[in-house]
Design a protein around this motif. Structure first.
Motif, PDB file in Angstrom:
ATOM      1  N   GLU A   1     -11.582  -4.612  18.436  1.00 45.30           N
ATOM      2  CA  GLU A   1     -10.781  -3.568  18.771  1.00 45.30           C
ATOM      3  C   GLU A   1      -9.289  -3.603  17.896  1.00 45.30           C
ATOM      4  O   GLU A   1      -8.784  -2.665  17.365  1.00 45.30           O
ATOM      5  N   ALA A   2      -8.757  -4.863  18.226  1.00 42.23           N
ATOM      6  CA  ALA A   2      -7.684  -4.974  17.494  1.00 42.23           C
ATOM      7  C   ALA A   2      -7.340  -5.003  16.034  1.00 42.23           C
ATOM      8  O   ALA A   2      -6.616  -4.335  15.428  1.00 42.23           O
ATOM      9  N   ILE A   3      -8.541  -5.314  15.334  1.00 43.65           N
ATOM     10  CA  ILE A   3      -8.749  -5.137  14.025  1.00 43.65           C
ATOM     11  C   ILE A   3      -9.026  -3.671  13.588  1.00 43.65           C
ATOM     12  O   ILE A   3      -8.379  -3.335  12.457  1.00 43.65           O
ATOM     13  N   VAL A   4      -9.612  -2.875  14.197  1.00 47.33           N
ATOM     14  CA  VAL A   4      -9.839  -1.670  13.933  1.00 47.33           C
ATOM     15  C   VAL A   4      -8.462  -0.919  13.915  1.00 47.33           C
ATOM     16  O   VAL A   4      -8.030  -0.043  13.079  1.00 47.33           O
ATOM     17  N   LYS A   5      -7.810  -1.169  14.843  1.00 49.88           N
ATOM     18  CA  LYS A   5      -6.545  -0.670  15.022  1.00 49.88           C
ATOM     19  C   LYS A   5      -5.619  -0.806  13.952  1.00 49.88           C
ATOM     20  O   LYS A   5      -4.641  -0.120  13.387  1.00 49.88           O
ATOM     21  N   ALA A   6      -5.611  -2.236  13.193  1.00 53.39           N
ATOM     22  CA  ALA A   6      -4.821  -2.596  12.069  1.00 53.39           C
ATOM     23  C   ALA A   6      -5.284  -2.060  10.916  1.00 53.39           C
ATOM     24  O   ALA A   6      -4.772  -1.652   9.957  1.00 53.39           O
ATOM     25  N   GLN A   7      -6.769  -1.769  10.843  1.00 50.19           N
ATOM     26  CA  GLN A   7      -7.269  -0.890   9.680  1.00 50.19           C
ATOM     27  C   GLN A   7      -6.559   0.598   9.644  1.00 50.19           C
ATOM     28  O   GLN A   7      -6.301   0.970   8.715  1.00 50.19           O
ATOM     29  N   ASN A   8      -6.734   1.176  10.973  1.00 54.55           N
ATOM     30  CA  ASN A   8      -6.018   2.459  11.015  1.00 54.55           C
ATOM     31  C   ASN A   8      -4.682   2.599  10.431  1.00 54.55           C
ATOM     32  O   ASN A   8      -4.049   3.477   9.780  1.00 54.55           O
ATOM     33  N   TYR A   9      -3.975   1.798  10.786  1.00 56.58           N
ATOM     34  CA  TYR A   9      -2.505   1.275  10.608  1.00 56.58           C
ATOM     35  C   TYR A   9      -2.342   1.078   9.083  1.00 56.58           C
ATOM     36  O   TYR A   9      -1.416   1.932   8.493  1.00 56.58           O
ATOM     37  N   LEU A  10      -3.305   0.288   8.364  1.00 51.06           N
ATOM     38  CA  LEU A  10      -3.102   0.103   7.015  1.00 51.06           C
ATOM     39  C   LEU A  10      -3.579   1.492   6.254  1.00 51.06           C
ATOM     40  O   LEU A  10      -3.427   1.599   5.033  1.00 51.06           O
ATOM     41  N   GLY A  11      -4.470   2.295   6.905  1.00 53.09           N
ATOM     42  CA  GLY A  11      -5.065   3.808   6.228  1.00 53.09           C
ATOM     43  C   GLY A  11      -6.109   3.380   5.373  1.00 53.09           C
ATOM     44  O   GLY A  11      -6.560   3.950   4.393  1.00 53.09           O
TER      45      GLY A  11
ATOM     46  N   LEU B   1       0.921  -1.497  -0.010  1.00 54.31           N
ATOM     47  CA  LEU B   1      -0.138  -0.008   0.127  1.00 54.31           C
ATOM     48  C   LEU B   1       0.864   1.087  -0.181  1.00 54.31           C
ATOM     49  O   LEU B   1       0.603   2.127  -0.700  1.00 54.31           O
ATOM     50  N   ASP B   2       1.744   1.387   0.750  1.00 52.58           N
ATOM     51  CA  ASP B   2       2.756   2.437   1.021  1.00 52.58           C
ATOM     52  C   ASP B   2       3.536   2.684  -0.293  1.00 52.58           C
ATOM     53  O   ASP B   2       3.835   3.869  -0.662  1.00 52.58           O
ATOM     54  N   ARG B   3       3.731   1.604  -0.970  1.00 48.72           N
ATOM     55  CA  ARG B   3       4.604   1.760  -2.266  1.00 48.72           C
ATOM     56  C   ARG B   3       3.626   2.403  -3.235  1.00 48.72           C
ATOM     57  O   ARG B   3       4.007   3.221  -4.129  1.00 48.72           O
ATOM     58  N   VAL B   4       2.331   2.032  -3.411  1.00 48.49           N
ATOM     59  CA  VAL B   4       1.613   2.619  -4.294  1.00 48.49           C
ATOM     60  C   VAL B   4       1.191   4.027  -4.044  1.00 48.49           C
ATOM     61  O   VAL B   4       1.074   5.019  -4.839  1.00 48.49           O
ATOM     62  N   ARG B   5       1.131   4.362  -2.825  1.00 46.86           N
ATOM     63  CA  ARG B   5       0.879   5.649  -2.342  1.00 46.86           C
ATOM     64  C   ARG B   5       1.935   6.524  -2.646  1.00 46.86           C
ATOM     65  O   ARG B   5       1.755   7.751  -3.200  1.00 46.86           O
ATOM     66  N   ALA B   6       3.178   6.066  -2.612  1.00 48.92           N
ATOM     67  CA  ALA B   6       4.442   6.723  -2.984  1.00 48.92           C
ATOM     68  C   ALA B   6       4.681   7.138  -4.189  1.00 48.92           C
ATOM     69  O   ALA B   6       4.905   8.204  -4.910  1.00 48.92           O
ATOM     70  N   GLU B   7       4.299   6.307  -5.224  1.00 49.42           N
ATOM     71  CA  GLU B   7       4.252   6.267  -6.471  1.00 49.42           C
ATOM     72  C   GLU B   7       3.150   7.158  -7.062  1.00 49.42           C
ATOM     73  O   GLU B   7       3.365   7.842  -8.024  1.00 49.42           O
ATOM     74  N   ARG B   8       1.947   6.987  -6.644  1.00 51.64           N
ATOM     75  CA  ARG B   8       0.857   7.751  -7.045  1.00 51.64           C
ATOM     76  C   ARG B   8       0.554   9.104  -6.388  1.00 51.64           C
ATOM     77  O   ARG B   8      -0.130   9.953  -6.839  1.00 51.64           O
TER      78      ARG B   8
ATOM     79  N   ALA C   1       7.764  -7.352   5.205  1.00 49.65           N
ATOM     80  CA  ALA C   1       6.892  -6.911   6.222  1.00 49.65           C
ATOM     81  C   ALA C   1       7.204  -5.483   6.743  1.00 49.65           C
ATOM     82  O   ALA C   1       8.536  -5.204   6.814  1.00 49.65           O
ATOM     83  N   ASP C   2       6.426  -4.651   6.890  1.00 45.01           N
ATOM     84  CA  ASP C   2       6.668  -3.271   7.419  1.00 45.01           C
ATOM     85  C   ASP C   2       7.076  -3.363   8.866  1.00 45.01           C
ATOM     86  O   ASP C   2       6.339  -3.950   9.556  1.00 45.01           O
ATOM     87  N   GLU C   3       8.136  -3.044   9.349  1.00 41.65           N
ATOM     88  CA  GLU C   3       8.417  -3.086  10.798  1.00 41.65           C
ATOM     89  C   GLU C   3       7.574  -2.573  11.958  1.00 41.65           C
ATOM     90  O   GLU C   3       7.236  -3.117  12.835  1.00 41.65           O
ATOM     91  N   GLN C   4       6.934  -1.625  11.478  1.00 37.81           N
ATOM     92  CA  GLN C   4       5.815  -1.050  12.391  1.00 37.81           C
ATOM     93  C   GLN C   4       4.628  -1.912  12.605  1.00 37.81           C
ATOM     94  O   GLN C   4       4.040  -2.237  13.452  1.00 37.81           O
ATOM     95  N   GLY C   5       4.142  -2.611  11.378  1.00 36.85           N
ATOM     96  CA  GLY C   5       3.206  -3.730  11.368  1.00 36.85           C
ATOM     97  C   GLY C   5       3.446  -4.701  12.264  1.00 36.85           C
ATOM     98  O   GLY C   5       2.742  -5.293  12.842  1.00 36.85           O
ATOM     99  N   VAL C   6       4.709  -5.091  11.956  1.00 42.07           N
ATOM    100  CA  VAL C   6       5.352  -6.339  12.957  1.00 42.07           C
ATOM    101  C   VAL C   6       5.194  -5.915  14.536  1.00 42.07           C
ATOM    102  O   VAL C   6       4.784  -7.030  15.128  1.00 42.07           O
TER     103      VAL C   6
END
Length: 586
Positions: A162-172, A129-136, A363-368
């Motif tokens: 709640e854990a999954i919502v935190k993951a969604q927020n992390y993913l953007g 996701l971050d790669r695409v955001r950086a590109e576009r 893997a993104d380190e922040q995500g791990v």
């Protein structure tokens, strides 16, 4: 892990690598394939829509085997949404033993799993996701989620989503709709939406309690207008229309669900005529086949981003100028849709279904770190080794799966019932032959908010009628009458089925414990994940127990699980489980 040049060419094909890279003379190791190679895409226009669906709370990489049987009514079988195995590979032109064949079909799954490794994982998704955001440019990108995101794993169950919502927020995630989200109950859904950075929209959820302030009012905003790349994009939400029938009503009492195609058309027209949007998107959890019918009945939709039925679809479908895409399940894929929007309309687009190959995408380190923190409070329970499996434990198929058979075996062993019913849910995980079975795997199969197994009595005639009713839902020739899910899985029962027969005439040779069913006899039945106990008599209240506890204890007792891949259902009118269009065979 090194791969041959042939394997690399397959990887090149699925990821769209340039001819210069793919044509290199020397084989590459996976570690040598650059992000540029993997993410090569024919970028187009000024807007990018990224899409996921049916994550089912799977934050970590996993194995997920696609179905080896995917049957529907004769008019639907072999069409997108009802394709699997060789028929899927032929339809989409997949190369044998390739990465795309591994992700998209069950063919040689175990061998390819050892070659290519696990799939998905939010930390790996984030890298892409971050790669695409950086590109576009992040200001030109929208990330849309078609729902079934908050439910399906132990960490989701233990944290009430709640854990999954935190993951969604992390993913953007920017916008989402729902289905299994609602099984946390109305109060918790509202709480989670407050924690969610994304917008939660649905045009088809309306208050139906005459004593409530919400009576006949929309529960959620029906749409949102987002500006990206200089264009106005109208996104209409379509949550699962059959939530209140597919799941217990008490979770959403006072809310009414439905397709509501009339109001969907009104919102499309409102966005076009009043708000002058440049593009109309329906973010949907209707299901892939249902959304094809929606495109036939509702006019003016540019794109439907579908969900619910877990289909991978490498190529879009276009019906009445509406383009329909779907992005599989369990975080295995991210769909990328580039739009060229000019002069108030979509001029062109480019689409790609990107497999999140966690052995290839770092893997993104922040995500791990985030995932480790989310799982830490439950690590000792989730990581407990319950036993081993001799054969592969998988979930998805029209009639039968080995993990569901394991669940039924566990229930029948403890409850001493004649028949066990397990619902035909499509989410879960896959455990390869010879691997340990962890408590986490059990939660991944049956970690729902209404997990109790009930034991009661049912007449044989009622059981026979019930099976016919379930079959009519699953195999109805009109997709609008299919409420989702596969056939219920039965323990202690065998039967034959003629899918193409009329309603009420599909099931034959129905046997219980090897003997023909006695319509006048009373049978002891155990079930979970539905409301079947309400139709029975003499409920054994002292035996009520969560299904995941029953399965856990059974695996511990058995130590080594040996579930046969031979199903208990005979398909009468099809010669194979993945027939081609217009055929009864492969």
């Amino acid at each position: 892990m090194d791969i041959s040049r042939r394997d690399f060419m397959h990887i090149a094909a699925i990821f769209g690598l340039s001819a210069a890279v793919a044509g290199c003379a020397k084989p590459k190791a996976v570690s040598q394939i650059s992000l540029k190679d993997i993410y090569d895409f024919n970028a187009k226009g000024n807007v990018t829509l990224l899409h996921m669906c049916d994550l089912h709370a799977h934050l970590k990489p996993l194995y997920w085997r696609e179905p080896s049987t995917l049957i529907s009514a004769p008019n639907l079988v072999g069409t997108p949404g009802f394709l699997c195995g060789e028929a899927f590979a032929k339809h989409y032109g997949l190369e044998p033993s390739s990465l795309d064949a591994y992700f998209d079909t069950c063919i040689d799954f175990e061998a390819l799993a050892k070659k290519f490794g696990k799939m998905g994982g939010v930390a790996h998704m984030k890298t892409y996701l971050d790669r695409v955001r950086a590109e576009r440019g992040a200001e030109n990108v929208l990330f849309l989620d078609s729902g079934d995101t908050w439910q399906g794993t132990g960490v989701a169950l233990k944290t009430d989503g709640e854990a999954i919502v935190k993951a969604q927020n992390y993913l953007g995630v920017d916008v989402m709709v729902g289905h299994w989200e609602f099984t946390y109950g109305k109060e918790q859904v509202r709480k989670l939406i407050e924690q969610l950075d994304a917008k939660f929209i649905s045009q088809n959820v309306v208050g139906d309690d005459p004593f409530s302030d919400e009576y006949e009012e929309l529960i959620f905003e029906p749409y949102t207008i987002e500006e990206r790349g200089g264009a106005k994009i109208g996104i209409i939400g379509q949550s699962f229309p059959f939530t209140s029938t597919a799941n217990p009503k008490e979770f959403t009492q006072g809310w009414s669900f439905g397709l509501r195609l009339d109001t969907l058309q009104e919102y499309v027209d409102e966005l076009r005529n009043e708000h002058k949007v440049d593009c109309v998107v329906v973010l949907s959890h209707d299901g892939f086949s249902v959304d094809q019918e929606v495109a036939r009945k509702v006019h003016g939709i540019d794109f439907i981003l579908s969900g619910h039925t877990h289909d991978p679809s490498p190529k879009p479908i276009t019906i009445n100028n509406t383009v329909i895409v779907i992005a599989g399940s369990h975080g295995k894929y991210v769909g990328r849709l580039d739009l060229d929007i000019q002069d108030g309309k979509v001029k062109d687009y480019e689409y790609k279904l990107v497999p999140i190959a966690s052995n290839l995408i770092p893997a993104d380190e922040q995500g791990v770190k985030l995932i480790d923190e989310l799982y830490a409070p439950f690590a000792s329970e989730f990581n407990e080794v319950l036993g081993q499996t001799k054969n592969i434990l998988y979930k998805r198929d029209t009639f039968f799966s080995t993990f569901d058979q394991l669940i039924n075996d566990a229930i029948m062993d403890e409850m001493k019932c004649d028949i066990s019913f397990t619902p035909g849910y499509r989410w879960g995980t896959t455990v390869l032959a010879g691997e340990d079975v962890l408590m986490e795997n059990v939660y991944e199969m049956c970690g729902i908010t209404y997990p109790n197994v009930y034991t009661f009595e049912l007449k044989g005639a009622k059981i026979a009628t019930l099976l016919e009713d379930i079959a009519d839902n699953v195999f109805n020739a009109n997709p609008l009458y299919q409420q989702g899910g596969d056939m219920s899985r039965l323990g202690g029962v065998t039967y034959s089925i003629a899918v193409a027969n009329k309603a009420g005439q599909r099931i034959s040779n129905l046997k219980v414990g090897g003997k023909p069913i006695d319509l006048n006899k009373t049978y002891v039945v155990s079930s979970w994940g539905g409301n079947l106990q309400n139709a029975g008599a003499n409920l054994r209240k002292d035996k009520i127990r969560p299904v995941y506890d029953i399965v856990r204890d059974y695996i511990k007792r058995q130590k080594v699980i040996n579930v046969s891949n031979k199903g208990n259902v005979t398909l009468v009118d099809y010669e194979c489980g993945c027939p081609e269009k217009g055929s009864r065979g492969c």
